[in-house]
Design an enzyme around this catalytic site. Structure first.
Site, mmCIF file in Angstrom:
data_model
loop_
_atom_site.group_PDB
_atom_site.id
_atom_site.type_symbol
_atom_site.label_atom_id
_atom_site.label_comp_id
_atom_site.label_asym_id
_atom_site.label_seq_id
_atom_site.Cartn_x
_atom_site.Cartn_y
_atom_site.Cartn_z
ATOM 1 N N GLU A 183 0.813 -1.308 -0.095
ATOM 2 C CA GLU A 183 0.015 0.165 0.015
ATOM 3 C C GLU A 183 0.960 1.394 -0.127
ATOM 4 O O GLU A 183 0.514 2.347 -0.458
ATOM 5 C CB GLU A 183 -0.971 0.093 1.232
ATOM 6 C CG GLU A 183 -2.073 -0.957 1.251
ATOM 7 C CD GLU A 183 -3.029 -0.809 -0.167
ATOM 8 O OE1 GLU A 183 -3.598 0.191 -0.172
ATOM 9 O OE2 GLU A 183 -3.071 -1.874 -0.825
ATOM 10 N N SER A 465 -53.064 -20.298 41.257
ATOM 11 C CA SER A 465 -52.555 -20.729 42.699
ATOM 12 C C SER A 465 -51.074 -20.296 43.197
ATOM 13 O O SER A 465 -50.822 -20.414 44.441
ATOM 14 C CB SER A 465 -52.638 -22.212 42.691
ATOM 15 O OG SER A 465 -54.032 -22.584 42.469
#
Length: 786
Positions: A183, A465
């Site tokens: 690069e 319950s």
């Protein structure tokens, strides 16, 4: 005169140009430094499970520690990579987060610590695989070892991008050299601009008549990505050049290269962009960047110009060609040996096709995000890289997910009528630490991708319950008048009950639609008998039941109506589970917590969660209810938990609502309370009681918990007395009247003792009374609740 004027004109022009250039550079410097000061990257905040604490006596196999270490990012050490620095050092490297298991020890390399902090730890093991000693690298003993919790989620920015930041020290040399050679060959020499590169690129583009080569340096590419728009203009190129010069002037090459390698675009995972070599290493190879081979580093460097075109997933041949080009350049320029070059070219691609990540606790993560949003700016959370340490226990969460998935799967295979495609059977599970309110596990539904609705916190359903223990607590706890009027052996009438209301008669029935005559409060609760518990609620007073529920932390709608005792008002699973947590914690009510701390990237604590708890009932009062619920598991509605090995070890209660629409089970030990709900979102009937639906999920979860660690036992608190009671007479046991021990609040046990004579007299009176009353058992319609 003209020369003098002309000379002043040139000087003025030059001076003006210099001033303009200085202003231009000053603006460039301000822009560059402003970005560096607020942070180059938008880093998502991490949500972590609670820390893993290891102490002496912990069993490595029982904790499944090696698997947990893998999930925490540790990896097995490969001793062949390099010899240890000292003969006595284990071959683990802290910077790599390695571990090594030997027959008598586990060696850990702890990365990411502060300078001077412990970075190597040795866990010595006894013959049973239990930790016998914890020591650091110099042999000094440590009382415990605390490891960071597992990553359970992230708060991401709105932009669909994924990045894993990597420090320069963790970048492999071969990757750095490959990127520079491909690069920006002169990166280490130029000041941000490479004149020869610009000239060469310009000539190549002129010859081709189009742009075929770029002249930008790595520094310029970084400037483009961070500070500039994609427009092409002379002004933009000037800004790019000036900012590149400023960047090189103010920051070292290493810092620039680190930023570049964390920023570059390197591919796509569905709709999510892959940025940086750290994330790319995971995406393509399934490993950390520091573990990349030469061939893998060359491939990443090679795809930088066009990740889509050179993607090894899309075009393996093009990727291999780029890799070969990079390797050839490295060999030609003396960066690698010819032998290494040949070996790397021969290496297969070895790609890692990652599956979509499955978050371990998506409903919980969403819940934490919602709570954080009340105190924190969401944009800040998504970009500042904060760490949120949550209360979640990763092992318990794993047990919870498995219990829910297997439980629903077995229900649908055993009862095909429960299998639905459009609106499937759903379940939720929540586990809390009753003494701290910390949420340890939470499953809000069977599939978060299908439905983000959290059935543990958002859904409101009738508890049925599971509300009955609240009624029992209202009866058994002290009031303003002193001692309660009821004990566990108080007699309740299980016969037809008709209550006239403004909407007509309310006539409750038992689950089996039978009546049993006189029963004790304890027996009514253990066997979940509706009629005697409804009578108890009326005798205690619905207003007192509501007040008791509020003290337990229930915040939903509650009105003092006759059917209150049977749980007609909708509650969330988290609410009801938290209420049972008060029973488990001996009367201590702790507010729920989902996270413990928010920490900045530098370790500064930004927020610490504070424990908020209040003693709302006497321990002896809640223990009476716990005792009855323990018996409910042993011989009542929860007795099928015996097949999971839980009899005598947990207390709990089933709940089945009208038409079997909702199935609940909530149970607890002294240090863990767990609630389970099963049903359809639309309220369709299950056709089964909770003991067949919710209870098995609870059982499988607790069975896994008990395999990991034995829970503490229930121990009676002060303020109780234990008296043997003759069951038939309800008096103290005596000669000819044996009976088991029963718990009482001190001062509430019967004074009279049963003898044979007393018992015979009582029986004659009872027979006479029955002769005066009409016989037969009654049945009536009403609410159903198991």
């Amino acid at each position: 005169m003209r020369i003098r004027v002309f000379g002043w004109g040139v000087a003025g022009t030059v001076a003006l140009a210099l001033v303009a250039c200085g202003v231009f550079m000053l603006r460039a410097e301000r822009a560059v430094e402003a970005r560096f000061q607020r942070g180059l990257f938008q880093t998502p905040s991490r949500m972590l499970a609670r820390p893993l604490v290891l102490e002496r006596g912990d069993d490595l196999d029982r904790l499944d520690l090696l698997a947990r270490l893998e999930r925490l990012g540790f990896r097995p050490a490969r001793a062949s990579r390099r010899p240890p620095e000292r003969a006595e050092d284990p071959p683990v490297r802290p910077e790599r987060g390695e571990y090594l298991r030997t027959p008598d020890a586990l060696h850990l390399g702890l990365r990411g610590g502060e300078p001077g902090a412990v970075d190597r730890v040795q866990l010595r093991l006894d013959e049973r695989g239990r930790i016998s000693r914890i020591a650091n690298a110099d042999g000094s003993a440590l009382p415990r070892l605390t490891l960071e919790g597992e990553l359970i989620g992230e708060i991401q920015p709105a932009v669909q991008a994924r990045r894993k930041l990597v420090a320069f020290r963790d970048l492999p040399r071969t990757l750095v050299e490959a990127v520079i050679e491909m690069e920006d060959r002169h990166f280490l020499e130029h000041p941000g601009l490479d004149a020869w590169r610009i000239l060469g690129a310009s000539l190549a583009n002129l010859r081709a008549g189009r742009i075929v080569q770029g002249g930008s340096t790595i520094t310029q590419q970084l400037v483009k990505n961070f500070w500039l728009s994609p427009e092409r203009s002379l002004g933009r190129k000037l800004r790019e050049a000036s900012m590149a010069l400023v960047l090189e002037w103010r920051h070292p090459k290493q810092e620039i290269l680190e930023a570049y390698l964390n920023e570059i675009y390197l591919g796509q995972s569905g709709s999510v962009a892959i940025h940086g070599v750290g994330q790319a290493a995971q995406h393509y190879f399934g490993r950390e960047v520091f573990d990349l081979s030469l061939a893998q580093a060359a491939l990443l460097a090679g795809i930088i110009p066009a990740p889509g075109r050179y993607s090894p997933f899309q075009d393996p041949d093009a990727a291999l060609a780029r890799r070969a080009l990079v390797l050839g350049v490295l060999a030609e320029r003396g960066r690698i040996s010819e032998e290494a070059h040949r070996a790397a070219r021969a290496e297969p691609l070895l790609l890692h096709r990652s599956r979509a990540a499955s978050e371990p606790a998506p409903h919980f993560v969403a819940q934490v995000r919602q709570e954080l949003a009340e105190h924190w700016d969401e944009a800040l959370l998504a970009t500042r890289g904060l760490s949120i340490t949550t209360t979640l226990d990763s092992e318990l969460q794993s047990f919870a997910r498995r219990a829910v998935a297997r439980g629903l799967g077995r229900l649908e295979s055993t009862y095909p009528g429960l299998r639905r495609s459009e609106q499937p059977l759903e379940a939720a599970l929540v586990a809390l630490d009753p003494t701290t309110g910390e949420i340890l596990a939470l499953v809000g539904g069977r599939d978060f991708a299908r439905s983000q609705f959290n059935r543990a916190t958002q859904a409101k359903r009738q508890p049925g319950s599971v509300f009955k223990p609240i009624v029992a607590l209202a009866a058994l706890s002290r009031g303003e008048g002193g001692l309660p009027a009821f004990t566990l052996i108080s007699e309740l009438d299980d016969s037809q009950l008709v209550v006239t209301t403004g909407k007509g008669d309310w006539i409750p029935v038992n689950f089996d639609r039978e009546f049993r005559g006189p029963v004790t409060l304890r027996d009514a609760l253990e066997r979940s008998l509706n009629v005697p518990m409804a009578r108890l609620g009326l005798e205690v007073g619905p207003a007192r039941v509501v007040e008791t529920a509020r003290r337990l932390g229930l915040e939903g709608e509650l009105r003092p109506i006759p059917s209150l005792a049977l749980g007609p008002f909708e509650m969330s699973l988290l609410e009801m589970t938290r209420a049972y947590g008060v029973l488990a914690a001996r009367g201590l009510r702790a507010e729920s917590r989902s996270y413990l701390a928010v920490t900045a990237p530098d370790g500064e604590a930004l927020e610490q969660s504070v424990l908020r708890a209040e003693q709302v009932f006497d321990p002896s009062e809640t223990w009476l209810v716990t005792e009855a619920l323990r018996a409910a598991v042993e011989r009542g509605t929860g007795r099928s938990l015996a097949r999971f090995g839980l009899a005598g070890r947990v207390a709990g209660k089933t709940g089945t609502t009208n038409d079997f629409r909702d199935a609940w089970f909530i149970g607890y030990t002294p240090d863990l309370v767990v609630g389970v709900w099963v049903g359809f979102d639309a309220g369709d009937s299950l056709g089964l009681p909770a003991s067949a639906v919710a209870l098995p999920i609870f059982g499988r979860f607790m069975q896994a918990v008990f395999e990991q660690a034995e829970p503490p036992r229930f121990r009676a608190p002060a303020g109780l007395e234990f008296v043997r009671i003759h069951p038939e007479s309800g008096l103290r046991a005596g000669p000819g009247c044996p009976g088991p021990r029963q718990p009482f609040l001190r001062g509430t046990a019967p004074d009279r003792q049963c003898t044979v004579a007393v018992w015979k007299t009582a029986m004659r009176g009872l027979r006479w009374l029955r002769e005066q009353l009409p016989g037969g058992r009654s049945q009536a319609d009403g609410a159903r609740s198991e």
